[in-house]
Every structure is written in structure tokens, then in C-alpha cells.
Scaffold this active site. Structure first.
Site, PDB file in Angstrom:
ATOM      1  N   ASP A   1       0.814  -1.220   0.000  1.00 24.97           N
ATOM      2  CA  ASP A   1       0.000   0.000   0.000  1.00 24.97           C
ATOM      3  C   ASP A   1       0.852   1.277   0.000  1.00 24.97           C
ATOM      4  OD1 ASP A   1      -2.256  -1.687   0.283  1.00 24.97           O
ATOM      5  OD2 ASP A   1      -1.877  -1.775   2.441  1.00 24.97           O
TER       6      ASP A   1
ATOM      7  N   GLN B   1       2.218  -5.987  -3.158  1.00 22.80           N
ATOM      8  CA  GLN B   1       2.557  -5.984  -1.725  1.00 22.80           C
ATOM      9  C   GLN B   1       3.885  -5.253  -1.495  1.00 22.80           C
ATOM     10  OE1 GLN B   1       1.627  -9.349  -3.088  1.00 22.80           O
ATOM     11  NE2 GLN B   1      -0.426  -8.563  -2.792  1.00 22.80           N
TER      12      GLN B   1
ATOM     13  N   LYS C   1       1.862   2.301  -5.063  1.00 23.94           N
ATOM     14  CA  LYS C   1       2.497   1.799  -6.291  1.00 23.94           C
ATOM     15  C   LYS C   1       1.663   2.126  -7.521  1.00 23.94           C
ATOM     16  CE  LYS C   1       2.889  -2.422  -4.613  1.00 23.94           C
ATOM     17  NZ  LYS C   1       2.770  -2.248  -3.170  1.00 23.94           N
TER      18      LYS C   1
ATOM     19  N   GLY D   1      -4.428  -4.231  -4.415  1.00 27.18           N
ATOM     20  CA  GLY D   1      -5.442  -3.321  -4.930  1.00 27.18           C
ATOM     21  C   GLY D   1      -4.789  -1.985  -5.227  1.00 27.18           C
ATOM     22  N   HIS D   2      -4.874  -1.559  -6.461  1.00 27.64           N
ATOM     23  CA  HIS D   2      -4.308  -0.268  -6.836  1.00 27.64           C
ATOM     24  C   HIS D   2      -5.435   0.726  -6.982  1.00 27.64           C
ATOM     25  CE1 HIS D   2      -0.460  -1.831  -7.321  1.00 27.64           C
ATOM     26  NE2 HIS D   2      -0.478  -2.148  -8.602  1.00 27.64           N
TER      27      HIS D   2
HETATM   28  P1  IMP Z   1      -2.568 -12.713   1.872  1.00 26.48           P
HETATM   29  O1  IMP Z   1      -1.614 -12.181   0.868  1.00 26.48           O
HETATM   30  O2  IMP Z   1      -4.012 -12.441   1.564  1.00 26.48           O
HETATM   31  O3  IMP Z   1      -2.312 -14.160   2.181  1.00 26.48           O
HETATM   32  O4  IMP Z   1      -2.307 -11.925   3.265  1.00 26.48           O
HETATM   33  C1  IMP Z   1      -1.092 -12.064   3.993  1.00 26.48           C
HETATM   34  C2  IMP Z   1      -0.684 -10.724   4.612  1.00 26.48           C
HETATM   35  O5  IMP Z   1      -0.304  -9.828   3.574  1.00 26.48           O
HETATM   36  C3  IMP Z   1      -1.810 -10.021   5.383  1.00 26.48           C
HETATM   37  O6  IMP Z   1      -1.245  -9.313   6.476  1.00 26.48           O
HETATM   38  C4  IMP Z   1      -2.357  -9.036   4.379  1.00 26.48           C
HETATM   39  O7  IMP Z   1      -2.990  -7.933   4.977  1.00 26.48           O
HETATM   40  C5  IMP Z   1      -1.074  -8.641   3.653  1.00 26.48           C
HETATM   41  N1  IMP Z   1      -1.316  -8.176   2.284  1.00 26.48           N
HETATM   42  C6  IMP Z   1      -1.579  -8.917   1.196  1.00 26.48           C
HETATM   43  N2  IMP Z   1      -1.737  -8.143   0.107  1.00 26.48           N
HETATM   44  C7  IMP Z   1      -1.536  -6.879   0.507  1.00 26.48           C
HETATM   45  C8  IMP Z   1      -1.515  -5.617  -0.170  1.00 26.48           C
HETATM   46  O8  IMP Z   1      -1.695  -5.507  -1.394  1.00 26.48           O
HETATM   47  N3  IMP Z   1      -1.270  -4.540   0.615  1.00 26.48           N
HETATM   48  C9  IMP Z   1      -1.027  -4.635   1.942  1.00 26.48           C
HETATM   49  N4  IMP Z   1      -1.022  -5.776   2.610  1.00 26.48           N
HETATM   50  C10 IMP Z   1      -1.273  -6.902   1.900  1.00 26.48           C
END
Ligand code: IMP
Length: 436
Positions: free
Chosen positions: A13, A223, A16, A40-41
Site C-alpha cells: 500500500d 505488496q 504503487k 489493490g491499486h
Molecule cells: P494474503 O496475501 O491475503 O495471504 O495476506 C497475507 C498478509 O499480507 C496479510 O497481512 C495481508 O494484509 C497482507 N497483504 C496482502 N496483500 C496486501 C496488499 O496488497 N497490501 C497490503 N497488505 C497486503
């Protein structure tokens, strides 16, 4: 010719979407290389606001920018088709050639989402996005995953779906979860395959050919570095490689093809989901004034997840962690985002290291117990009251903001090539363009 990797340098977040959108003006091909619809962008162009989860933000630039979903991704076909339909309804993605999807990317099945949901109900929840990301990567690593190409082979797909059920049935049944009936899942998956197959390509070969033709390629990470499966704050991480090297493995291209790596960092830090966050302003043990500062950052920075809507945890900039991201990624430049959000703070703090069990450490430790107990060591700088959103060059920033930026550069040892001072394209100070 320039091939540039752009990665998140914190816990995701970092903004990007906007930076990738800006740089795509100079790129011909934009490749998303990791994760799935957990990202999510939020993109703001003119008066249009758009959130994409899978398709790289290059899509906003219109015809001729090729958007690639590389083999290292995990793709939920239903979400993908919804996103394609939404983009088409806005007049984007009119030419099928502009979207290129790897046949080797893995498919997120309904039971992956179900397992993710059930796990998050238990005591080992880590605050995932519940999009089935972890279980899909588990299936891939266990060599029983479904790949995009399997969506057009009914016999093979049925075998793989049966195998998936065999592996997950007990876990799901014991927790009161449900499966989509096999025939329905098979039928739906095959229908998705028929709609998506027009975009199928061997993306390694495609990207390689584009590079050979001298086209500019931008690799877009998802991420952030601290969520990386190998290097992040394990086990509170995502399940993929979020760092620059991940672009090479996901896409099947060699590291020698890359000319620059830009790490995107917010001027402060946020984290969504569970896990340690040393500079957090909030949480159970926060003082009233710290919690108020955290709330101010959340409010002014609109810090709510674009995928799940969850409020993001907010805190001061952690340069000690940013230094790690610089090393893991081999960062050649930093894009600093949301500097405007810090306006009106009397003082601003930068974390330069930690106290862990009475010892001073300059880097986040690897042991999760130690990270959880890490007390940040801060450097305090004067804040600035003036608005920064109208600044278009570095010298127009308030002097205290300039000092803040220069201090970050000195502490990380990497130059800041772009500063974002607002969500719109124009609200940007471009200092050095990696494509030029
Ligand atoms: P997962 O990727 O859904 O398995 O989540 C694993 C961890 O990564 C959690 O703490 C999510 O909140 C974090 N996470 C996954 N995708 C994002 C993102 O795009 N932005 C911020 N945190 C993310």
C-alpha cells in the site's frame, strides 16, 4: 532501452498504482509479477477513480500498452473476468492484444478461498485478505495446483479438481466449511477458460521478445518487501516473492536484463493485517497522543485497504526497515509517496534502529519474538505547516520537508527520484526518471 522493476519497499500500500501509472508513460509493456487479487491499486485519473486488483495500472494509458500477468501469479478467473468487464465498460482494454496472460500462472479455486477463510477464523489467523492466495501457492508448491492452461483441458481439469478435493476435504469438513459441487466447479472453470484463452501466452517468451525488439518493460510488484515470503516478517507475510528478484523468477527472465529497481516508500509507514510494526502509532499499548497521531495519518492519508476496506495501522517512517528493503531489492532509486499527508505535524520522527532486549540494533531482527519486542529509536525533525500539494519541484517544498527528504536519502543511502504530493498524476515532483 530500459527495463525497470518497481516494488513496494514497506508492508504494501505504498502508492504503487500511481507511480507505476506515471512511469508507464515511458514503458511499452507492463508486467505484474506476483500475488493475485490480494493487491489493490487505487488509480485517480481526472475525475475517474478506479481500483484494479490483477491487471497492471498500465491499462489506464489505453491502446498499445501491453499488460502482462506473469507465470508467478495466482489468478482468480472470476475476479479477472469481472475486472476485464469493468475496464471494457470504461472504454479501456478495447484491443485483446493489450492483455497477455501466462498459461503457467496458477488458478485460485473456490476451495482455496474457503480454506483461507476458515484459517482466519482460528487462533493462528494472520489477517490475510481471504482471497485464497496462501492455499493457491501451497497447491502450487505441493505440485497439485491448477494452472491457467488446465482451464481449457476438461479431462485434466477434472482430475486436478478431484485431487484438490482429496487434499482439502478433511480440513474443510472438520471446520464446517463447504465445497462448490464438483460438476458446477468444473463447468464454471471451463467456461472461464473459454473466455480467458484469447489472452493466453507463454509470457517468458513474450517478454523476452519484446525486450529483444528494444521495447521498454516495466515490472510491477505487488505488496511490499516486508511481506516477502523469504525475507519479510515471517509468518506475518504473504505467500509470494515480493522483492525485485521475484520479477525474474515469475517471468522467466534473467537479472542481467534489468536496468533499474525503484522502491516505493510512503513518507510514513502503514500495515494492514496482523504482525509486528515497531513504529505503529496506535494499538493496545499506545499513549493517547500517539493514538491521535496515528488516527490523523489514517484520516488525512485515507488509509483504508483498497481490497478489504480494513483500516490500515499507521506509524512513523521506519528507515531501519527501509534499509533492509533497499538491500533485498538492490534498489537504485526511491519513489517517496504521500509526503503531503505529513503537513501540519509539529514534529516528525524517523526510526533509525531498535532496542531489542537492551541491545541496540540497526536492522529488524529475523526472530519474530525479537521483532515483536523491538523498541524504535527515533530521530526527531521539525515538521512543516505549509501545504505541499502544489509543489512541482524540490525547491518549492517547505524547507523542513526538504530536510526530511534529504535525511531519508542519507539514512537509506539511496536517492529519491520521485516525490508524490497528492493522488493526481500532476501532483508529483519528478527528479530522476529511470526510463531516461
Ligand atoms: P494474503 O496475501 O491475503 O495471504 O495476506 C497475507 C498478509 O499480507 C496479510 O497481512 C495481508 O494484509 C497482507 N497483504 C496482502 N496483500 C496486501 C496488499 O496488497 N497490501 C497490503 N497488505 C497486503
Amino acid at each position: 532501452m530500459a527495463n525497470v522493476i518497481i516494488v513496494g519497499a514497506q508492508w504494501g500500500d505504498e502508492g504503487k498504482g500511481k507511480v507505476v501509472d506515471l512511469y508507464t508513460e515511458f514503458a511499452d509493456v507492463v508486467v505484474r509479477f506476483g500475488g493475485g487479487a490480494n493487491a489493490g491499486h487505487t488509480l485517480v485519473v481526472g475525475d475517474q477513480k478506479l481500483i484494479t486488483h490483477l491487471i497492471p495500472s498500465g491499462v489506464l494509458r489505453g491502446r498499445g500498452k501491453r499488460c502482462v500477468l506473469a507465470g508467478g501469479m495466482v489468478i482468480d478467473p472470476k475476479t479477472l473476468l469481472e475486472e476485464i468487464a469493468e475496464l471494457k465498460s470504461r472504454g479501456l482494454l478495447q484491443d485483446d492484444k493489450d492483455l497477455v496472460i501466462s498459461t503457467a500462472a496458477h488458478v485460485i479455486l473456490p476451495e482455496h478461498r474457503e480454506v483461507d477463510r476458515l484459517r482466519e477464523l482460528g487462533k493462528n489467523a494472520i489477517g490475510t485478505t481471504k482471497r485464497g492466495i496462501g492455499p493457491a501457492y501451497e497447491a502450487k508448491m505441493a505440485r497439485r495446483g491448477v494452472r491457467m492452461i488446465d482451464l481449457i483441458h476438461p479431462e485434466r481439469l477434472k482430475e486436478l479438481l478431484l485431487r484438490s478435493r482429496e487434499e482439502l476435504a478433511q480440513y474443510i469438513a472438520e471446520r464446517g466449511g463447504t465445497f462448490t459441487p464438483l460438476e458446477q466447479e468444473l463447468e464454471e472453470s471451463l467456461a472461464y477458460g473459454q473466455k480467458i484463452k484469447r489472452y493466453f501466452t507463454d509470457t517468458s517468451s513474450y517478454v523476452h521478445q519484446e525486450m529483444t525488439r528494444g521495447r521498454h518493460v516495466l515490472f510491477e510488484g505487488a505488496q511490499g518487501a516486508l511481506l516477502d515470503i523469504d525475507h519479510g516478517t515471517y509468518p506475518f507475510v504473504t505467500s509470494s516473492s515480493t522483492i525485485a528478484a521475484g520479477a525474474c523468477t515469475s517471468c522467466g527472465i534473467g537479472p542481467t536484463s534489468i536496468d533499474a529497481v525503484i522502491g516505493i516508500a510512503k513518507a510514513y509507514t502503514t500495515r494492514v493485517g496482523g504482525g509486528p510494526f515497531p513504529t505503529e502509532l496506535g494499538g493496545e499499548n499506545a499513549t493517547v497522543s500517539d493514538a491521535a497521531l496515528g488516527e490523523q495519518l489514517r484520516k488525512v492519508g485515507h488509509e483504508y485497504g483498497s481490497t478489504t476496506g480494513r483500516p490500515r495501522r499507521c506509524g512513523w517512517l521506519d528507515v531501519a526497515a527501509l534499509r533492509l528493503a533497499a538491500r533485498w531489492n538492490g534498489m537504485s532509486g526511491i519513489a517517496l509517496t504521500k509526503l503531503d499527508v505529513l503537513s501540519k505535524m509539529k514534529r516528525v520522527k524517523i526510526c533509525v534502529g531498535y532496542k531489542v532486549n537492551g541491545r541496540e540494533m540497526s536492522e529488524l531482527p529475523c526472530d519474530i519474538n525479537e521483532i515483536e519486542g523491538a523498541q524504535p529509536i527515533y530521530e526527531e525533525l521539525e515538521g512543516w505547516d505549509a501545504d505541499t500539494t502544489s509543489a512541482r519541484d524540490f525547491e518549492s517544498l517547505p524547507t523542513a520537508a526538504q530536510r526530511y527528504v534529504r535525511r531519508i536519502e542519507a539514512l537509506v543511502g539511496v536517492d529519491i527520484g520521485l516525490i508524490s504530493v497528492g493522488p493526481a498524476r500532476a501532483e508529483t515532483i519528478m527528479i530522476k526518471n529511470p526510463f531516461r
